[in-house]
Design a protein around this motif. Structure first.
Motif, PDB file in Angstrom:
ATOM      1  N   ARG A   8       0.839  -1.207   0.000  1.00  0.00           N
ATOM      2  CA  ARG A   8       0.000   0.000   0.000  1.00  0.00           C
ATOM      3  C   ARG A   8       0.869   1.251   0.000  1.00  0.00           C
ATOM      4  O   ARG A   8       1.812   1.367   0.756  1.00  0.00           O
ATOM      5  CB  ARG A   8      -0.913   0.031   1.247  1.00  0.00           C
ATOM      6  N   THR A   9       0.543   2.136  -0.902  1.00  0.00           N
ATOM      7  CA  THR A   9       1.170   3.463  -0.903  1.00  0.00           C
ATOM      8  C   THR A   9       0.055   4.448  -1.216  1.00  0.00           C
ATOM      9  O   THR A   9      -0.991   4.057  -1.741  1.00  0.00           O
ATOM     10  CB  THR A   9       2.244   3.622  -2.014  1.00  0.00           C
ATOM     11  N   SER A  10       0.267   5.706  -0.921  1.00  0.00           N
ATOM     12  CA  SER A  10      -0.713   6.714  -1.322  1.00  0.00           C
ATOM     13  C   SER A  10      -0.597   6.891  -2.831  1.00  0.00           C
ATOM     14  O   SER A  10       0.488   7.184  -3.337  1.00  0.00           O
ATOM     15  CB  SER A  10      -0.430   8.042  -0.625  1.00  0.00           C
ATOM     16  N   ARG A  12      -1.756   8.944  -6.099  1.00  0.00           N
ATOM     17  CA  ARG A  12      -2.310  10.277  -6.401  1.00  0.00           C
ATOM     18  C   ARG A  12      -2.448  10.537  -7.897  1.00  0.00           C
ATOM     19  O   ARG A  12      -2.555  11.674  -8.312  1.00  0.00           O
ATOM     20  CB  ARG A  12      -1.459  11.361  -5.737  1.00  0.00           C
ATOM     21  N   ARG A  64      -3.926  21.022  -2.923  1.00  0.00           N
ATOM     22  CA  ARG A  64      -3.392  19.981  -3.828  1.00  0.00           C
ATOM     23  C   ARG A  64      -4.575  19.221  -4.412  1.00  0.00           C
ATOM     24  O   ARG A  64      -4.959  18.168  -3.915  1.00  0.00           O
ATOM     25  CB  ARG A  64      -2.488  19.024  -3.042  1.00  0.00           C
ATOM     26  N   PHE A  67      -4.918  15.822  -8.262  1.00  0.00           N
ATOM     27  CA  PHE A  67      -5.106  14.372  -8.213  1.00  0.00           C
ATOM     28  C   PHE A  67      -6.537  14.008  -7.810  1.00  0.00           C
ATOM     29  O   PHE A  67      -7.083  13.006  -8.254  1.00  0.00           O
ATOM     30  CB  PHE A  67      -4.056  13.707  -7.309  1.00  0.00           C
ATOM     31  N   CYS A 113      -5.855   7.371  -1.560  1.00  0.00           N
ATOM     32  CA  CYS A 113      -5.108   8.337  -0.754  1.00  0.00           C
ATOM     33  C   CYS A 113      -5.999   8.861   0.370  1.00  0.00           C
ATOM     34  O   CYS A 113      -7.164   9.205   0.141  1.00  0.00           O
ATOM     35  CB  CYS A 113      -4.609   9.492  -1.605  1.00  0.00           C
ATOM     36  N   TRP A 114      -5.453   8.890   1.544  1.00  0.00           N
ATOM     37  CA  TRP A 114      -6.132   9.425   2.749  1.00  0.00           C
ATOM     38  C   TRP A 114      -5.941  10.930   2.709  1.00  0.00           C
ATOM     39  O   TRP A 114      -4.801  11.415   2.736  1.00  0.00           O
ATOM     40  CB  TRP A 114      -5.463   8.786   3.961  1.00  0.00           C
ATOM     41  N   ILE A 115      -7.003  11.677   2.621  1.00  0.00           N
ATOM     42  CA  ILE A 115      -6.897  13.131   2.498  1.00  0.00           C
ATOM     43  C   ILE A 115      -7.368  13.803   3.794  1.00  0.00           C
ATOM     44  O   ILE A 115      -8.535  13.682   4.179  1.00  0.00           O
ATOM     45  CB  ILE A 115      -7.747  13.644   1.313  1.00  0.00           C
ATOM     46  N   GLY A 116      -6.409  14.484   4.429  1.00  0.00           N
ATOM     47  CA  GLY A 116      -6.726  15.190   5.669  1.00  0.00           C
ATOM     48  C   GLY A 116      -6.806  16.694   5.465  1.00  0.00           C
ATOM     49  O   GLY A 116      -7.443  17.401   6.243  1.00  0.00           O
ATOM     50  N   GLU A 117      -6.160  17.143   4.402  1.00  0.00           N
ATOM     51  CA  GLU A 117      -6.108  18.593   4.128  1.00  0.00           C
ATOM     52  C   GLU A 117      -7.509  19.216   4.128  1.00  0.00           C
ATOM     53  O   GLU A 117      -7.699  20.348   4.581  1.00  0.00           O
ATOM     54  CB  GLU A 117      -5.439  18.796   2.761  1.00  0.00           C
ATOM     55  N   LYS A 154       7.502   3.506  -2.676  1.00  0.00           N
ATOM     56  CA  LYS A 154       7.262   3.368  -1.238  1.00  0.00           C
ATOM     57  C   LYS A 154       8.002   4.500  -0.530  1.00  0.00           C
ATOM     58  O   LYS A 154       9.206   4.681  -0.711  1.00  0.00           O
ATOM     59  CB  LYS A 154       7.776   1.989  -0.800  1.00  0.00           C
ATOM     60  N   VAL A 155       7.262   5.266   0.239  1.00  0.00           N
ATOM     61  CA  VAL A 155       7.872   6.363   0.989  1.00  0.00           C
ATOM     62  C   VAL A 155       8.628   5.761   2.174  1.00  0.00           C
ATOM     63  O   VAL A 155       8.139   4.822   2.811  1.00  0.00           O
ATOM     64  CB  VAL A 155       6.771   7.344   1.473  1.00  0.00           C
ATOM     65  N   ARG A 157      10.451   4.939   5.754  1.00  0.00           N
ATOM     66  CA  ARG A 157       9.989   4.932   7.140  1.00  0.00           C
ATOM     67  C   ARG A 157      11.168   5.033   8.089  1.00  0.00           C
ATOM     68  O   ARG A 157      12.267   4.581   7.783  1.00  0.00           O
ATOM     69  CB  ARG A 157       9.235   3.610   7.441  1.00  0.00           C
TER      70      ARG A 157
HETATM   71  C1  FMN Z   1      -4.254  11.687   8.836  1.00  0.00           C
HETATM   72  C2  FMN Z   1      -3.652  11.708   7.448  1.00  0.00           C
HETATM   73  C3  FMN Z   1      -3.866  12.801   6.641  1.00  0.00           C
HETATM   74  C4  FMN Z   1      -3.346  12.821   5.345  1.00  0.00           C
HETATM   75  N1  FMN Z   1      -3.635  13.889   4.531  1.00  0.00           N
HETATM   76  C5  FMN Z   1      -3.181  13.904   3.259  1.00  0.00           C
HETATM   77  C6  FMN Z   1      -3.562  14.965   2.373  1.00  0.00           C
HETATM   78  O1  FMN Z   1      -4.289  15.874   2.725  1.00  0.00           O
HETATM   79  N2  FMN Z   1      -3.091  14.926   1.095  1.00  0.00           N
HETATM   80  C7  FMN Z   1      -2.285  13.912   0.643  1.00  0.00           C
HETATM   81  O2  FMN Z   1      -1.911  13.935  -0.525  1.00  0.00           O
HETATM   82  N3  FMN Z   1      -1.924  12.878   1.458  1.00  0.00           N
HETATM   83  C8  FMN Z   1      -2.344  12.845   2.740  1.00  0.00           C
HETATM   84  N4  FMN Z   1      -2.043  11.806   3.582  1.00  0.00           N
HETATM   85  C9  FMN Z   1      -1.182  10.719   3.087  1.00  0.00           C
HETATM   86  C10 FMN Z   1       0.241  10.835   3.653  1.00  0.00           C
HETATM   87  O3  FMN Z   1       0.890  11.909   3.039  1.00  0.00           O
HETATM   88  C11 FMN Z   1       0.974   9.519   3.375  1.00  0.00           C
HETATM   89  O4  FMN Z   1       0.283   8.458   3.999  1.00  0.00           O
HETATM   90  C12 FMN Z   1       2.419   9.544   3.915  1.00  0.00           C
HETATM   91  O5  FMN Z   1       3.182  10.485   3.199  1.00  0.00           O
HETATM   92  C13 FMN Z   1       3.101   8.185   3.766  1.00  0.00           C
HETATM   93  O6  FMN Z   1       3.056   7.755   2.414  1.00  0.00           O
HETATM   94  P1  FMN Z   1       2.344   6.400   1.979  1.00  0.00           P
HETATM   95  O7  FMN Z   1       0.880   6.518   2.295  1.00  0.00           O
HETATM   96  O8  FMN Z   1       2.585   6.311   0.475  1.00  0.00           O
HETATM   97  O9  FMN Z   1       2.984   5.275   2.719  1.00  0.00           O
HETATM   98  C14 FMN Z   1      -2.543  11.738   4.874  1.00  0.00           C
HETATM   99  C15 FMN Z   1      -2.343  10.640   5.699  1.00  0.00           C
HETATM  100  C16 FMN Z   1      -2.899  10.610   6.968  1.00  0.00           C
HETATM  101  C17 FMN Z   1      -2.695   9.380   7.833  1.00  0.00           C
END
Ligand code: FMN
Length: 168
Positions: A8-10, A12, A64, A67, A113-117, A154-155, A157
């Motif tokens: 799993r990776t984010s 975009r 952002r 994506f 992708c988990w978006i928190g922004e 993979k980012v 760790r």
């Molecule tokens: C709580 C939370 C908020 C996040 N918000 C964003 C976001 O707003 N935009 C984005 O592109 N990625 C977001 N991410 C993804 C992280 O940037 C990403 O999980 C982290 O850089 C590690 O990369 P990976 O998911 O590829 O392992 C978020 C992840 C988490 C857990």
């Protein structure tokens, strides 16, 4: 399971390929199988796939956003405050259900992708989705789509040696 966690990776960047309804259902089913504090299951979801205008409307609320516009589907994850009971535990519950969806998507070949922004724009999102402002707290939006590229990078760790405080 470990393979899914490792791969799993984010993601975009997504293909213009619709996600099948049954796969979306599987992703949502995995969310509701997550553990929840006292089994209160305070998670609520709005799934946006057909209405691309809403996807664009949400993207326009973000910095952002490019994506997000290419995503086939967004899952807006809300905490129903009427079903919760403790801020920290409810928040942890929501994280568990979100991670389940990311892992299930990965196992189905779907990028996420988990978006928190977007949390800064709670009110605007709820307005767009016509969701009760007071009752529901936006916890995250998950973007979903078939990945444009195979095998995302993979980012890195921090090593275990840095994060494990001790073995006793
Ligand atoms: C709580 C939370 C908020 C996040 N918000 C964003 C976001 O707003 N935009 C984005 O592109 N990625 C977001 N991410 C993804 C992280 O940037 C990403 O999980 C982290 O850089 C590690 O990369 P990976 O998911 O590829 O392992 C978020 C992840 C988490 C857990």
């Amino acid at each position: 399971m470990l393979h899914t966690i490792e791969t799993r990776t984010s993601v975009r960047l997504y293909k213009k390929q619709p996600i099948e309804q049954e796969k979306l259902d599987t992703i949502l089913q995995s969310a509701i199988l997550a553990p929840s504090a006292k089994n209160f299951q305070p998670w609520r979801f709005v799934v946006i796939q057909k209405n691309k205008e809403i996807i664009y409307g949400i993207a326009d609320l973000m910095q952002r956003s490019t994506f997000v516009k290419t995503a086939d589907c967004l899952i807006c994850v809300f905490l129903d405050k009427d079903s919760g009971f403790d801020q920290v535990k409810d928040c942890q519950t929501m994280g568990a259900c979100i991670e389940n969806m990311l892992l299930t998507a990965t196992s189905l070949g779907i990028g996420s992708c988990w978006i928190g922004e977007i949390l800064d724009k709670q009110a605007e999102v709820k307005e767009l989705l016509q969701v009760d402002q007071a009752r529901y707290d936006l916890q995250a939006i998950i973007s979903l789509g078939y990945p444009l590229r195979e095998n995302g990078t993979k980012v890195s760790r921090k090593p275990l040696s840095e994060v494990v405080l001790g073995y006793k």
